[in-house]
Write a protein that holds these residues in place. Structure first.
Motif, PDB file in Angstrom:
ATOM      1  N   LEU A 637       0.852  -1.206  -0.053  1.00 43.72           N
ATOM      2  CA  LEU A 637       0.008  -0.272   0.133  1.00 43.72           C
ATOM      3  C   LEU A 637       0.886   1.210   0.037  1.00 43.72           C
ATOM      4  O   LEU A 637       1.995   1.161   0.556  1.00 43.72           O
ATOM      5  CB  LEU A 637      -0.906   0.085   1.136  1.00 43.72           C
ATOM      6  CG  LEU A 637      -1.964  -1.000   1.410  1.00 43.72           C
ATOM      7  CD1 LEU A 637      -2.510  -1.211   2.657  1.00 43.72           C
ATOM      8  CD2 LEU A 637      -3.015  -0.852   0.117  1.00 43.72           C
ATOM      9  N   GLU A 638       0.214   2.335  -0.509  1.00 41.39           N
ATOM     10  CA  GLU A 638       0.933   3.577  -0.693  1.00 41.39           C
ATOM     11  C   GLU A 638       0.827   4.177   0.742  1.00 41.39           C
ATOM     12  O   GLU A 638       1.839   5.112   1.192  1.00 41.39           O
ATOM     13  CB  GLU A 638       0.265   4.689  -1.574  1.00 41.39           C
ATOM     14  CG  GLU A 638       0.787   4.215  -2.859  1.00 41.39           C
ATOM     15  CD  GLU A 638       0.068   5.054  -4.000  1.00 41.39           C
ATOM     16  OE1 GLU A 638      -0.259   6.273  -3.588  1.00 41.39           O
ATOM     17  OE2 GLU A 638      -0.135   4.584  -5.176  1.00 41.39           O
ATOM     18  N   PHE A 639       0.022   3.969   1.315  1.00 38.30           N
ATOM     19  CA  PHE A 639      -0.230   4.617   2.840  1.00 38.30           C
ATOM     20  C   PHE A 639      -1.101   3.893   3.712  1.00 38.30           C
ATOM     21  O   PHE A 639      -2.195   3.246   3.432  1.00 38.30           O
ATOM     22  CB  PHE A 639      -0.925   6.143   2.769  1.00 38.30           C
ATOM     23  CG  PHE A 639      -1.210   6.924   3.853  1.00 38.30           C
ATOM     24  CD1 PHE A 639      -0.008   7.319   4.566  1.00 38.30           C
ATOM     25  CD2 PHE A 639      -2.401   6.994   4.344  1.00 38.30           C
ATOM     26  CE1 PHE A 639      -0.262   8.065   5.651  1.00 38.30           C
ATOM     27  CE2 PHE A 639      -2.635   7.675   5.532  1.00 38.30           C
ATOM     28  CZ  PHE A 639      -1.550   8.225   6.228  1.00 38.30           C
ATOM     29  N   VAL A 640      -0.476   3.686   5.027  1.00 39.65           N
ATOM     30  CA  VAL A 640      -1.316   2.991   5.984  1.00 39.65           C
ATOM     31  C   VAL A 640      -1.259   3.921   7.362  1.00 39.65           C
ATOM     32  O   VAL A 640      -0.009   4.229   7.778  1.00 39.65           O
ATOM     33  CB  VAL A 640      -0.507   1.801   6.586  1.00 39.65           C
ATOM     34  CG1 VAL A 640      -1.129   0.995   7.418  1.00 39.65           C
ATOM     35  CG2 VAL A 640      -0.627   0.810   5.277  1.00 39.65           C
ATOM     36  N   ALA A 641      -2.588   4.250   7.956  1.00 38.02           N
ATOM     37  CA  ALA A 641      -2.572   4.856   9.103  1.00 38.02           C
ATOM     38  C   ALA A 641      -3.080   3.840  10.406  1.00 38.02           C
ATOM     39  O   ALA A 641      -3.945   3.228  10.032  1.00 38.02           O
ATOM     40  CB  ALA A 641      -3.567   6.181   9.068  1.00 38.02           C
ATOM     41  N   VAL A 642      -2.424   3.802  11.354  1.00 33.77           N
ATOM     42  CA  VAL A 642      -2.778   2.784  12.426  1.00 33.77           C
ATOM     43  C   VAL A 642      -3.331   3.606  13.684  1.00 33.77           C
ATOM     44  O   VAL A 642      -2.298   4.518  14.012  1.00 33.77           O
ATOM     45  CB  VAL A 642      -1.442   1.617  12.420  1.00 33.77           C
ATOM     46  CG1 VAL A 642      -2.078   0.962  13.881  1.00 33.77           C
ATOM     47  CG2 VAL A 642      -1.313   0.736  11.379  1.00 33.77           C
ATOM     48  N   GLN A 643      -4.447   3.601  14.120  1.00 34.00           N
ATOM     49  CA  GLN A 643      -5.016   4.093  15.345  1.00 34.00           C
ATOM     50  C   GLN A 643      -5.180   2.875  16.389  1.00 34.00           C
ATOM     51  O   GLN A 643      -6.014   2.105  16.189  1.00 34.00           O
ATOM     52  CB  GLN A 643      -6.127   4.904  15.000  1.00 34.00           C
ATOM     53  CG  GLN A 643      -6.661   5.464  16.293  1.00 34.00           C
ATOM     54  CD  GLN A 643      -8.161   6.177  15.984  1.00 34.00           C
ATOM     55  OE1 GLN A 643      -8.176   6.735  14.686  1.00 34.00           O
ATOM     56  NE2 GLN A 643      -8.966   6.239  16.771  1.00 34.00           N
ATOM     57  N   ASP A 644      -4.356   2.980  17.363  1.00 28.70           N
ATOM     58  CA  ASP A 644      -4.262   1.729  18.339  1.00 28.70           C
ATOM     59  C   ASP A 644      -3.954   2.237  19.906  1.00 28.70           C
ATOM     60  O   ASP A 644      -3.212   3.133  19.763  1.00 28.70           O
ATOM     61  CB  ASP A 644      -3.630   0.597  17.584  1.00 28.70           C
ATOM     62  CG  ASP A 644      -4.212  -0.751  17.855  1.00 28.70           C
ATOM     63  OD1 ASP A 644      -4.631  -1.053  19.091  1.00 28.70           O
ATOM     64  OD2 ASP A 644      -3.986  -1.597  17.153  1.00 28.70           O
ATOM     65  N   ILE A 645      -3.881   1.314  20.653  1.00 26.33           N
ATOM     66  CA  ILE A 645      -3.597   1.490  21.981  1.00 26.33           C
ATOM     67  C   ILE A 645      -2.250   0.832  22.137  1.00 26.33           C
ATOM     68  O   ILE A 645      -1.431   1.087  22.992  1.00 26.33           O
ATOM     69  CB  ILE A 645      -4.554   0.925  22.917  1.00 26.33           C
ATOM     70  CG1 ILE A 645      -4.890  -0.364  22.929  1.00 26.33           C
ATOM     71  CG2 ILE A 645      -5.727   1.842  22.767  1.00 26.33           C
ATOM     72  CD1 ILE A 645      -5.882  -0.806  24.016  1.00 26.33           C
ATOM     73  N   LEU A 646      -1.828  -0.276  21.458  1.00 26.37           N
ATOM     74  CA  LEU A 646      -0.463  -1.006  21.923  1.00 26.37           C
ATOM     75  C   LEU A 646       0.506  -0.987  20.881  1.00 26.37           C
ATOM     76  O   LEU A 646      -0.122  -1.221  19.464  1.00 26.37           O
ATOM     77  CB  LEU A 646      -0.920  -2.467  22.239  1.00 26.37           C
ATOM     78  CG  LEU A 646      -1.690  -2.674  23.501  1.00 26.37           C
ATOM     79  CD1 LEU A 646      -2.101  -3.982  23.705  1.00 26.37           C
ATOM     80  CD2 LEU A 646      -0.562  -2.686  24.690  1.00 26.37           C
ATOM     81  N   ASP A 647       1.707  -1.190  20.890  1.00 22.88           N
ATOM     82  CA  ASP A 647       2.455  -1.109  19.707  1.00 22.88           C
ATOM     83  C   ASP A 647       2.580  -2.429  19.492  1.00 22.88           C
ATOM     84  O   ASP A 647       2.763  -3.479  20.160  1.00 22.88           O
ATOM     85  CB  ASP A 647       4.092  -0.728  20.285  1.00 22.88           C
ATOM     86  CG  ASP A 647       5.026  -0.513  19.232  1.00 22.88           C
ATOM     87  OD1 ASP A 647       4.507  -0.485  18.171  1.00 22.88           O
ATOM     88  OD2 ASP A 647       6.186  -0.272  19.370  1.00 22.88           O
ATOM     89  N   SER A 648       2.453  -2.857  18.214  1.00 19.79           N
ATOM     90  CA  SER A 648       2.522  -4.124  17.706  1.00 19.79           C
ATOM     91  C   SER A 648       3.153  -4.185  16.225  1.00 19.79           C
ATOM     92  O   SER A 648       3.382  -3.310  15.808  1.00 19.79           O
ATOM     93  CB  SER A 648       0.788  -4.621  17.603  1.00 19.79           C
ATOM     94  OG  SER A 648       0.274  -4.124  16.698  1.00 19.79           O
ATOM     95  N   GLU A 649       2.996  -5.753  15.768  1.00 16.04           N
ATOM     96  CA  GLU A 649       3.476  -5.574  14.209  1.00 16.04           C
ATOM     97  C   GLU A 649       2.846  -4.750  13.407  1.00 16.04           C
ATOM     98  O   GLU A 649       3.387  -3.937  12.517  1.00 16.04           O
ATOM     99  CB  GLU A 649       3.233  -7.106  13.883  1.00 16.04           C
ATOM    100  CG  GLU A 649       3.326  -8.261  14.670  1.00 16.04           C
ATOM    101  CD  GLU A 649       2.417  -8.546  15.771  1.00 16.04           C
ATOM    102  OE1 GLU A 649       1.578  -7.658  16.139  1.00 16.04           O
ATOM    103  OE2 GLU A 649       2.004  -9.711  15.884  1.00 16.04           O
ATOM    104  N   ILE A 650       1.604  -4.541  13.576  1.00 15.18           N
ATOM    105  CA  ILE A 650       0.765  -3.648  12.588  1.00 15.18           C
ATOM    106  C   ILE A 650       1.238  -2.237  12.748  1.00 15.18           C
ATOM    107  O   ILE A 650       1.121  -1.646  11.781  1.00 15.18           O
ATOM    108  CB  ILE A 650      -0.782  -3.805  12.805  1.00 15.18           C
ATOM    109  CG1 ILE A 650      -1.641  -3.379  11.529  1.00 15.18           C
ATOM    110  CG2 ILE A 650      -1.344  -3.015  14.080  1.00 15.18           C
ATOM    111  CD1 ILE A 650      -1.477  -4.157  10.472  1.00 15.18           C
TER     112      ILE A 650
END
Ligand code: SF4
Ligand code: SF4
Ligand code: SF4
Ligand code: FES
Length: 887
Positions: A637-650
């Protein structure tokens, strides 16, 4: 029951006959001290603190075990009573060890409180502490039975509420104590570490290991468990801005009342994990031209997300962008993210993690029944005629559901368990059918045929609500029972035994991942619906279809429209009238094309059709099959935004990371699998610079379209209340219930005009033996982890358990392969391989392997194909052909 009138402390009160004096007093705000009473437990009369005096006879009696009698005149604090109570408490204190001062129960100890109320400090009695060794080998519960006052609450909770039977009284007199069989540690017993006994214990005899020496919580607030779909109500204690203690909220009208499971009670320490994301992050170039994630301001991060989404939309069109809402985030947050996708970007590419749990079957059920697929309150199971559990092991997946099932079975409700494995529920079942994996469809069809053959069906219900019965019964008549027995691996006698239990009964079907993720899931659901119609079970109290939603807000996410083909209110996007409604609501044009679901998102990313993905609170790298393939797709993908609470692979794959807040750090509402909408308020503030997810989405919306902001949670709720009629009662304070979507959802409604069609009778394929992969691997959960385990594996206590997820193999198979307990093995399928240790078991059939999910970064997902679960020809994610060799 008739009411009777009595007088307590000169106050005339009225209550139903049969009420205990203590209950009558509590209901009328009259305070009587008590230590062994709890409203959810059978009265026991052990502590004698609740003494009251009958004014006429002078008789003293324990009010918790004495029923009210008309015209009684009772006193609760005469000098005689006070003297007796003081003596009881003095004796308890004399038997107590000196460690009281450092006890982790602290000021919440009810014995200490009772002593303080009575002005008892040091007693003049000879101190006889009853020392017992401290038991704390497990990571969750400390037992210091020298502080036990023998109130019996723990034993009654264990037996009556969670129905485990791990502890009971041992020995007599001074030596008597609650103990496991052979006085072993809890970790060697069948204890599930639900902690229900801990929150019941009035003293420090049982305490949470986590709260040892951390002091009493400064405040305790109401919240909702963020793990599974049961939605247990919690009392969360905080100190210095951190959640330090979690207990059931003990609310009479909550789903869990006084119970919890090990996750809800003890795994919330993931909230304080060092892996929490505490600042927005973007990649920063290093001198060696590689990059690493570095903290940036909220403005920089959100500007970047908005700019990139706008740019990609301009260059490649709105369909090149997809959003993943979250089955773990609130209703308000899911409403907002799908609105950003559909209104501000212009795409229906929006899904949530419920995809993994086969939520499409809930959609099918809703659509086939006009919204009648909503499960009813679990309380109704207590009065069911018969309960059939298919492909579900709620003892592990949704433990509080298993408490309901076990309690119902103990009280005489026939329970049928259909499962290849001998799950813990089997010992409560009237009948266990150890069916071959993926053949439930055959058995349910057989039930319909047998009930039809004996005229044991509800023709009145069928005539009123269903159509296509003659065609359906014609198809049933061609079923071959011998073939069904061969495919299912069951004897005809077993099949007949189930039909006899269902005969002329309304049935409660409880279905889990064994159906929701299986190869023939859609057809099996159709067969279950047919049987529900035949037996008149839909909509009847204590009957119907209970789909066990795995994640805490899976149902709410569906209701809010984070589903590609459903608009908010679960309105199918394909219907013109639904689109028109929402086009008017939002003032936009909505495409009739269903967007990409989570599985299709991966395919579109692989093909290059998808350019950008915004992920809120989901981890497809762990929850989808074939993680390497998913990773490669997301890297494309050209762009991935991740909104999350824990640091993880994603988060490591993201171009922008936005730190969200966990449920205890924000306000919102979740909808549990009964349709109960529960609102919650923040208990603590989010860590570092993290923000509530609704606020992050609102700030993003403002950057995409200045007029699109709400500015407050209440304004989002206002809109949901106004536009989603099923949520008209969402109120932000108490429990509300999802309102039925259509008259058909309320069977018996006078204006119910549509008819429900019988589904076609479909049979499963006759699979040839697979000599290359002779075993069937069954993937499933164990209670310590939920789903793919992203959050539970961040819990130190769960990690301390050192739960390795051994693969279960039948003892005879293990003998043939010369494998003993703990041997390292390799499990291979056509899709991948994993290494685990094995555990020999008689609970699994020959030729089967049980592979626990969530451990080792959920590596078991390597074993299955990334097939779109919602496709009727999907091979499913629950089982696969496998071979096992020594590693
Ligand atoms: S933790 Fe739960 S299962 Fe274990 S003894 Fe206590 S009540 Fe029973
Ligand atoms: S351990 Fe606690 S709950 Fe159990 S009998 Fe003793 S004091 Fe009561
Ligand atoms: S994980 Fe589920 S069953 Fe366990 S406490 Fe939380 S909501 Fe309740
Ligand atoms: S509360 Fe009545 S005897 Fe304990």
């Amino acid at each position: 029951m008739d009411n009777i009138v009595l007088t307590i402390d000169n106050k005339k009160i009225s209550c139903p006959a049969g009420t205990s004096i203590l209950q009558a007093a509590i209901q009328n705000d009259i305070k009587i001290p008590h230590l062994c009473y709890h409203p959810d437990l059978k009265p026991f009369g052990a502590c004698r603190l609740c003494l009251v005096e009958d004014e006429q006879s002078g008789r003293l009696m324990a009010s918790c075990v004495t029923p009210v009698v008309a015209d009684m005149t009772l006193l609760t604090d005469t000098p005689r009573i006070l003297s007796h109570r003081r003596n009881i408490v003095r004796l308890m204190i004399a038997e107590h060890p000196e460690s009281c001062i450092v006890c982790s129960k602290g000021n919440r100890c009810q014995l200490r409180w009772a002593a303080a109320q009575m002005g008892i400090g040091e007693t003049d009695l000879y101190s006889m502490p009853n020392y017992k060794p401290l038991e704390q080998a497990n990571p969750f519960i400390i037992r210091d039975l020298s502080k036990c006052i023998l109130c019996g609450k723990c034993i009654r909770a264990d037996h009556e509420l969670v129905v485990v039977g791990a502890i009971d009284y041992n020995l007599r007199g001074f030596e008597s104590r609650p103990a496991t069989v052979h006085e072993q540690g809890l970790e060697q017993s069948n204890c599930t570490f639900c902690g229900t006994c801990v929150s019941m214990c009035p003293t420090g005899a049982l305490s949470a290991k986590s709260s040892q020496y951390v002091g009493s919580p400064a405040t305790e607030s109401f919240s909702i468990c963020g793990f599974c779909g049961v939605g247990c109500s919690l009392a969360m204690g905080q100190s210095a801005g951190k959640v330090i203690d979690v207990n059931p909220a003990h609310l009479a009208d909550s789903v869990n009342k006084a119970t919890l499971c090990v996750r809800g009670h003890f795994a919330h320490d993931f909230l304080n994990s060092p892996r929490r994301l505490i600042a927005p992050m973007m990649p920063k170039e290093k001198e060696d031209e590689t990059s690493e994630m570095a903290p940036v301001s909220w403005d920089a991060a959100l500007d970047q997300v908005a700019d990139r989404l706008r740019q990609i939309k301009e260059e490649s069109g709105p369909q090149s962008i997809a959003f993943l809402g979250s089955s773990k985030c609130s209703n308000e947050e899911n409403y907002l993210i799908q609105k950003i996708a559909r209104v501000l970007i212009g795409t229906n590419n929006v899904d949530n993690g419920g995809y993994v749990s086969g939520q499409f079957l809930s959609t099918i059920l809703d659509q086939k029944t006009g919204g009648g697929g909503r499960p009813a309150p679990f309380d109704n199971l207590a009065t069911a005629d018969v309960i059939v559990v298919l492909g579900a092991d709620p003892n592990h997946s949704l433990p509080v559901v298993s408490y309901y099932l076990k309690r119902a079975a103990k009280n005489g409700v026939p329970l049928v368990v259909i499962d290849p494995r001998k799950t813990d529920l089997v010992s409560f079942a009237s009948l266990w059918l150890p069916i071959k994996p993926q053949t439930d469809l055959e058995l349910i069809n057989a039930m319909a045929a047998l009930l039809h053959e004996t005229n044991a069906y509800d023709s009145e219900f069928i005539d009123r609500y269903a159509e296509g019965f003659s065609l359906f019964t014609y198809a049933l008549s061609s079923l071959d029972m011998k073939k069904i027995c061969r495919l299912t691996g069951l004897e005809m006698q077993q099949v007949n035994a189930m039909a006899a239990l269902l005969k002329e009964k309304r049935v409660a079907f409880v279905i889990g991942h064994g159906i929701l993720q299986q190869r023939y899931g859609t057809h099996t659901l159709g067969a279950i619906l047919n049987l529900s119609l035949m037996t008149g079970s839909l909509g009847a109290e204590g009957a119907g279809i209970y789909i066990l939603a795995r994640e805490n807000n899976q149902n709410g996410a569906m209701d809010m429209g984070t589903i590609p083909d459903l608009l908010p209110g679960r309105m199918p996007i394909a219907e013109d009238s639904n689109r028109k409604t929402w086009e008017k609501n939002w003032g936009i044009k909505i495409s009739p094309d269903p967007g990409l679901n989570m599985g299709r998102v991966i395919e579109a990313a692989e093909s290059g059709q998808l350019k950008a993905l915004y992920i809120m609170g989901e981890n497809p790298l762990r929850s989808l099959p074939q993680p390497q393939r998913v990773k490669a797709a997301l890297e494309n993908l050209e762009f991935v935004a991740v909104q999350d609470i824990l640091d993880s692979e994603i988060a490591n794959l993201a171009d922008v990371v936005l730190p969200g807040a966990a449920m205890s750090e924000k306000g919102g509402s979740f909808t549990n699998l009964e349709g109960r909408i529960q609102s919650f308020a923040p208990v603590v503030t989010p860590p570092g610079k993290a923000k509530p997810d609704w606020e992050i989405l609102d700030l993003l919306a403002a950057r995409l379209e200045t007029s699109a902001t709400y500015g407050s949670l209440e304004k989002i709720r206002d809109e949901i209340r106004r536009l989603v009629p099923a949520y008209a009662d969402l109120n932000g304070s108490a429990t509300a219930w999802v309102k039925p979507y259509s008259p058909m959802a309320v069977f018996g409604a006078r204006d119910a005009h549509e008819m429900i069609s019988f589904s076609p009778v479909v049979s499963s394929a006759d699979e040839p033996d697979d000599s290359d992969y002779p075993f069937t691997a069954i993937l499933g959960s164990l209670r310590y982890h939920l789903g793919s385990g992203t959050r539970t594996s961040a819990s130190e206590r769960i990690r301390d358990l050192d739960h390795t997820g051994d693969v279960a193999i039948n003892v005879r198979d293990a003998d043939k392969l010369k494998l003993k307990d703990g041997d390292a093995v390799k499990i291979e399928t056509r899709w991948g391989e994993i290494k685990r240790n094995i555990g020999r078991s008689n609970r699994i059939g020959p030729g089967q392997l049980f592979v626990p999910l969530a451990v080792n970064d959920n590596d078991a997902m390597n074993l299955i194909d990334l097939t779109d679960l919602s496709e009727p020809n999907s091979t499913g994610w629950k089982t696969c052909a496998a071979k096992i060799t020594r590693a």
